[in-house]
Enzyme design. Structure first.
Site, PDB file in Angstrom:
ATOM      1  N   LYS A 185       0.867  -1.193   0.000  1.00 53.02           N
ATOM      2  CA  LYS A 185       0.000   0.000   0.000  1.00 53.02           C
ATOM      3  C   LYS A 185       0.896   1.234   0.000  1.00 53.02           C
ATOM      4  CE  LYS A 185      -1.478   2.827   2.867  1.00 53.02           C
ATOM      5  NZ  LYS A 185      -1.372   4.069   2.072  1.00 53.02           N
ATOM      6  N   GLY A 237       7.225   5.735   7.708  1.00 54.66           N
ATOM      7  CA  GLY A 237       6.360   6.914   7.774  1.00 54.66           C
ATOM      8  C   GLY A 237       6.610   7.662   9.067  1.00 54.66           C
ATOM      9  N   SER A 238       5.604   8.383   9.509  1.00 50.15           N
ATOM     10  CA  SER A 238       5.794   9.242  10.678  1.00 50.15           C
ATOM     11  C   SER A 238       5.818   8.420  11.966  1.00 50.15           C
ATOM     12  CB  SER A 238       4.654  10.256  10.745  1.00 50.15           C
ATOM     13  OG  SER A 238       3.428   9.566  10.858  1.00 50.15           O
ATOM     14  N   THR A 239       6.435   8.986  12.974  1.00 46.44           N
ATOM     15  CA  THR A 239       6.506   8.317  14.276  1.00 46.44           C
ATOM     16  C   THR A 239       5.108   8.143  14.867  1.00 46.44           C
ATOM     17  OG1 THR A 239       8.760   9.041  14.653  1.00 46.44           O
ATOM     18  CG2 THR A 239       7.461   8.566  16.619  1.00 46.44           C
ATOM     19  N   GLY A 242       3.565   5.229  13.204  1.00 46.69           N
ATOM     20  CA  GLY A 242       4.332   4.041  13.610  1.00 46.69           C
ATOM     21  C   GLY A 242       3.911   3.532  14.980  1.00 46.69           C
ATOM     22  N   GLU A 259      10.235   2.222  10.250  1.00 43.10           N
ATOM     23  CA  GLU A 259      11.239   3.239   9.875  1.00 43.10           C
ATOM     24  C   GLU A 259      10.543   4.574  10.015  1.00 43.10           C
ATOM     25  OE1 GLU A 259      14.359   2.874   8.970  1.00 43.10           O
ATOM     26  OE2 GLU A 259      14.425   0.696   8.816  1.00 43.10           O
ATOM     27  N   CYS A 293      13.894  11.615   5.742  1.00 47.82           N
ATOM     28  CA  CYS A 293      13.951  11.275   7.166  1.00 47.82           C
ATOM     29  C   CYS A 293      15.338  11.463   7.756  1.00 47.82           C
ATOM     30  CB  CYS A 293      13.487   9.846   7.366  1.00 47.82           C
ATOM     31  SG  CYS A 293      14.469   8.678   6.397  1.00 47.82           S
ATOM     32  N   GLU A 392      10.528  16.965  14.213  1.00 48.10           N
ATOM     33  CA  GLU A 392      10.840  16.805  12.798  1.00 48.10           C
ATOM     34  C   GLU A 392       9.995  17.788  11.989  1.00 48.10           C
ATOM     35  OE1 GLU A 392       9.353  13.327  10.607  1.00 48.10           O
ATOM     36  OE2 GLU A 392      11.413  13.013   9.953  1.00 48.10           O
TER      37      GLU A 392
HETATM   38  P1  NAD Z   1       2.597   9.060   7.330  1.00 51.32           P
HETATM   39  O1  NAD Z   1       2.961   8.362   8.589  1.00 51.32           O
HETATM   40  O2  NAD Z   1       1.531  10.076   7.371  1.00 51.32           O
HETATM   41  O3  NAD Z   1       2.156   7.994   6.209  1.00 51.32           O
HETATM   42  C1  NAD Z   1       2.972   6.937   5.819  1.00 51.32           C
HETATM   43  C2  NAD Z   1       2.109   5.839   5.213  1.00 51.32           C
HETATM   44  O4  NAD Z   1       1.247   5.323   6.216  1.00 51.32           O
HETATM   45  C3  NAD Z   1       1.208   6.294   4.076  1.00 51.32           C
HETATM   46  O5  NAD Z   1       1.128   5.259   3.117  1.00 51.32           O
HETATM   47  C4  NAD Z   1      -0.140   6.481   4.769  1.00 51.32           C
HETATM   48  O6  NAD Z   1      -1.240   6.346   3.889  1.00 51.32           O
HETATM   49  C5  NAD Z   1      -0.095   5.350   5.778  1.00 51.32           C
HETATM   50  N1  NAD Z   1      -0.954   5.527   6.947  1.00 51.32           N
HETATM   51  C6  NAD Z   1      -1.336   6.689   7.542  1.00 51.32           C
HETATM   52  N2  NAD Z   1      -2.108   6.425   8.612  1.00 51.32           N
HETATM   53  C7  NAD Z   1      -2.187   5.077   8.703  1.00 51.32           C
HETATM   54  C8  NAD Z   1      -2.841   4.186   9.622  1.00 51.32           C
HETATM   55  N3  NAD Z   1      -3.570   4.634  10.641  1.00 51.32           N
HETATM   56  N4  NAD Z   1      -2.689   2.857   9.427  1.00 51.32           N
HETATM   57  C9  NAD Z   1      -1.952   2.387   8.408  1.00 51.32           C
HETATM   58  N5  NAD Z   1      -1.332   3.170   7.499  1.00 51.32           N
HETATM   59  C10 NAD Z   1      -1.452   4.504   7.658  1.00 51.32           C
HETATM   60  O7  NAD Z   1       3.974   9.653   6.765  1.00 51.32           O
HETATM   61  P2  NAD Z   1       4.222  10.503   5.454  1.00 51.32           P
HETATM   62  O8  NAD Z   1       3.773  11.900   5.671  1.00 51.32           O
HETATM   63  O9  NAD Z   1       3.720   9.773   4.268  1.00 51.32           O
HETATM   64  O10 NAD Z   1       5.838  10.461   5.390  1.00 51.32           O
HETATM   65  C11 NAD Z   1       6.658  11.325   6.108  1.00 51.32           C
HETATM   66  C12 NAD Z   1       7.216  10.638   7.338  1.00 51.32           C
HETATM   67  O11 NAD Z   1       7.922   9.455   6.957  1.00 51.32           O
HETATM   68  C13 NAD Z   1       8.238  11.491   8.055  1.00 51.32           C
HETATM   69  O12 NAD Z   1       8.018  11.423   9.441  1.00 51.32           O
HETATM   70  C14 NAD Z   1       9.570  10.826   7.702  1.00 51.32           C
HETATM   71  O13 NAD Z   1      10.598  11.033   8.628  1.00 51.32           O
HETATM   72  C15 NAD Z   1       9.171   9.396   7.630  1.00 51.32           C
HETATM   73  N6  NAD Z   1      10.159   8.645   6.847  1.00 51.32           N
HETATM   74  C16 NAD Z   1      10.971   7.771   7.505  1.00 51.32           C
HETATM   75  C17 NAD Z   1      11.949   7.079   6.795  1.00 51.32           C
HETATM   76  C18 NAD Z   1      12.871   6.099   7.472  1.00 51.32           C
HETATM   77  O14 NAD Z   1      13.459   5.276   6.766  1.00 51.32           O
HETATM   78  N7  NAD Z   1      13.035   6.138   8.771  1.00 51.32           N
HETATM   79  C19 NAD Z   1      12.078   7.290   5.423  1.00 51.32           C
HETATM   80  C20 NAD Z   1      11.229   8.206   4.804  1.00 51.32           C
HETATM   81  C21 NAD Z   1      10.251   8.870   5.528  1.00 51.32           C
END
Ligand code: NAD
Length: 487
Positions: A185, A237-239, A242, A259, A293, A392
């Site tokens: 996804k 994605g975001s903390t 996560g 991550e 990130c 962040e």
């Molecule tokens: P996000 O957490 O909003 O979304 C990430 C993904 O999760 C998307 O596909 C989103 O649709 C999905 N999602 C959102 N809510 C969900 C839920 N309740 N259940 C399941 N899936 C859900 O993050 P974003 O805005 O897309 O990305 C930016 C973030 O990603 C930043 O915090 C960045 O630091 C982090 N990031 C981390 C790394 C790493 O390797 N550590 C790499 C790139 C980005």
């Protein structure tokens, strides 16, 4: 059709890839993708609903429980992954343009980075050919113990928008290499790369149901992580999300690898050669308009050399060439979406209100009346407790923080809830390494910044759990089974 640039056109996604076929969506729900440059609609594509997710999960379940993939020799899986790598290599230009068009990342950068996607598939192919999936040990009584490393099962791969293809490839390449089956996804803002990957996997002839693609937003992701047939969630994605995933998965003890966000520090030790450090700081303090990130967003500089540092750093930041990311001369494009710009502007306001000194940038650039542009921004006189030093921002905003001695630098470098990445600069690499040992982060570079997909990447503390890349990335997708031979 989606026009990425002259001559590069992708078929607009209209179906989902489930059980080895391109299937019609169960509903007529759609998602729009907005161009960060023109602010106009770039494409619209179908959104997967629970009915589509169920279908994808059931295909992945059957492929795992009954299909050939998990049972196949590692060598056969490796050759399939190598075919995927070759097919990805043939489409690198499209992948680079998809990234540039949806996210606004400069084409000069995306072209340089996209080969990593093919590397990940060939890397895991190489790795599994010699990986000890069966390891023989012995008990004290001399009896044999056969240690098996087996695939975890059906995995959900959930990725963000900032580096869409590589963050999906890390998961899919490692998960498939382990023998898992996958339900992908991607982020709603960036579907195109996942479609290219699905087409490569289809053309490589992987068995039905091994890889499934169901693009959706937050709701679809949430449905996926709660599904009892998902054995593991691999998330970037975001903390905040996560933590939510971990809570949901705890209920059935589904495996998770996370991550997450970062607030990484570059520490310039008192003996650092600033001029030598500058090129890597320019690339990695605000890559992709700061939406990476592992960006080095806190620059720790000896108080005694702060003026010298700013005299060099600020003019270089002010000289960054902002513009259309499709122009090969552009060094920084817009932020990826309107809500990103709102977020970054809020942080800039918070920095000023909190007492940080705005040294450059801070506003929307003149002459760019379309697009989510923001000037590269540097705050000085930042203290570790300030919001801009703690959270962040995910934009081109860097904080310069002074320190008195190495103990003070170590304390300040570790003074956020995150621990993803970092850099240490010193004239003496061993002094840099000694300092690196004091930093509570999952990755570091002495005198530069390197992230290499063949080596593990991931975070300490609130930056995540588990590693992607290298053998550690494979082990994210393996269970350990101990078989005692008693007679
Ligand atoms: P996000 O957490 O909003 O979304 C990430 C993904 O999760 C998307 O596909 C989103 O649709 C999905 N999602 C959102 N809510 C969900 C839920 N309740 N259940 C399941 N899936 C859900 O993050 P974003 O805005 O897309 O990305 C930016 C973030 O990603 C930043 O915090 C960045 O630091 C982090 N990031 C981390 C790394 C790493 O390797 N550590 C790499 C790139 C980005």
């Amino acid at each position: 059709m989606v026009k990425l640039q002259q001559g590069t056109v992708l078929k607009a996604p209209e179906r989902f890839f489930i059980n080895g076929e391109w299937v019609q969506p169960a509903s007529d729900r759609r998602i729009d993708v907005i161009s960060p440059v023109t602010e106009e609609k770039l494409l619209s594509y179908p959104e997967a609903t629970p009915a589509d997710m169920d279908r994808a999960i059931s295909a992945a379940r059957t492929a795992f429980d009954e299909g050939p993939w998990p049972r196949m020799s590692a060598r056969d899986r490796a050759s399939a992954l190598r075919r995927v790598a070759t097919l990805i290599t043939e489409r690198l230009d499209e992948i680079a343009w998809a990234w540039t068009t949806q996210v606004g990342a400069p084409i000069s950068l995306t072209r340089k980075l996209v080969p990593q996607n093919a590397t990940l598939f060939s890397h895991y192919a190489d790795l599994i050919e010699s990986y000890p999936f069966l390891d023989i040990r012995h008990r004290d009584d001399g009896g044999e113990v056969r240690m098996l490393r087996e695939p975890v099962g059906v995995c959900a791969a959930i990725s963000p928008w900032n580096a869409p293809m590589v963050l999906l490839s890390y998961k899919i390449a490692a998960g498939l290499a382990a023998g898992c089956t996958m339900v992908a996804k991607p982020s709603p803002e960036t579907p195109l790369e996942a479609y290219i990957l699905a087409e490569c996997i289809e053309a490589a002839g992987l068995p039905r149901g091994v890889f499934n693609l169901v693009p959706a937003g937050r709701e679809g992701g949430d449905y996926l992580i709660r599904h009892r047939e998902i054995d593991k969630v691999a998330f970037t994605g975001s903390t905040a999300v996560g933590k939510h995933i971990m809570r949901v998965c705890a209920d059935r003890l589904a495996r998770v690898s996370l991550e997450l966000g970062g607030k990484s520090a570059a520490v310039l030790l008192p003996d650092a050669d600033f001029a030598k450090a500058l090129p890597s700081l320019m690339v990695y303090s605000m890559p992709i308009t700061g939406q990476v990130c592992f960006s080095l967003t806190r620059l720790l500089v000896p108080e005694a050399r702060k003026a010298e540092f700013l005299d060099m750093f600020l003019p270089a930041v002010q000289a960054i060439k902002l513009g259309n990311p499709a122009d090969p001369a552009t060094q920084m494009g817009p932020l990826a979406m309107a809500r990103q710009r709102d977020r970054v502007e809020d942080y800039i306001a918070a920095g000023k209100a909190g007492g940080a000194q705005l040294a450059c940038g801070g506003g929307r650039p003149r002459g760019q009346d379309k697009g989510f542009f923001i000037e590269p921004t540097v705050f000085t006189n930042v203290t570790p407790d300030m919001k801009v030093a703690q959270e962040e921002i995910f934009g081109p905003v860097v904080s310069v923080i002074g320190y008195t001695d190495e103990d003070d630098a170590a304390r300040k470098a570790n003074a956020t809830p995150y621990g993803l990445n970092g850099a240490v600069y010193s004239a003496d690499p061993e002094r840099g390494f000694a300092f690196a040992r004091r930093m509570r982060t999952g990755g570091l570079t002495v005198n530069g910044l390197i992230v290499d997909p063949k080596h593990p990447f991931g975070g300490y503390r609130e930056s995540g759990m588990g590693r992607e890349g290298g053998p550690e990335g494979l082990e994210n997708y393996l269970e350990v089974k101990t078989v005692h031979m008693a007679g």
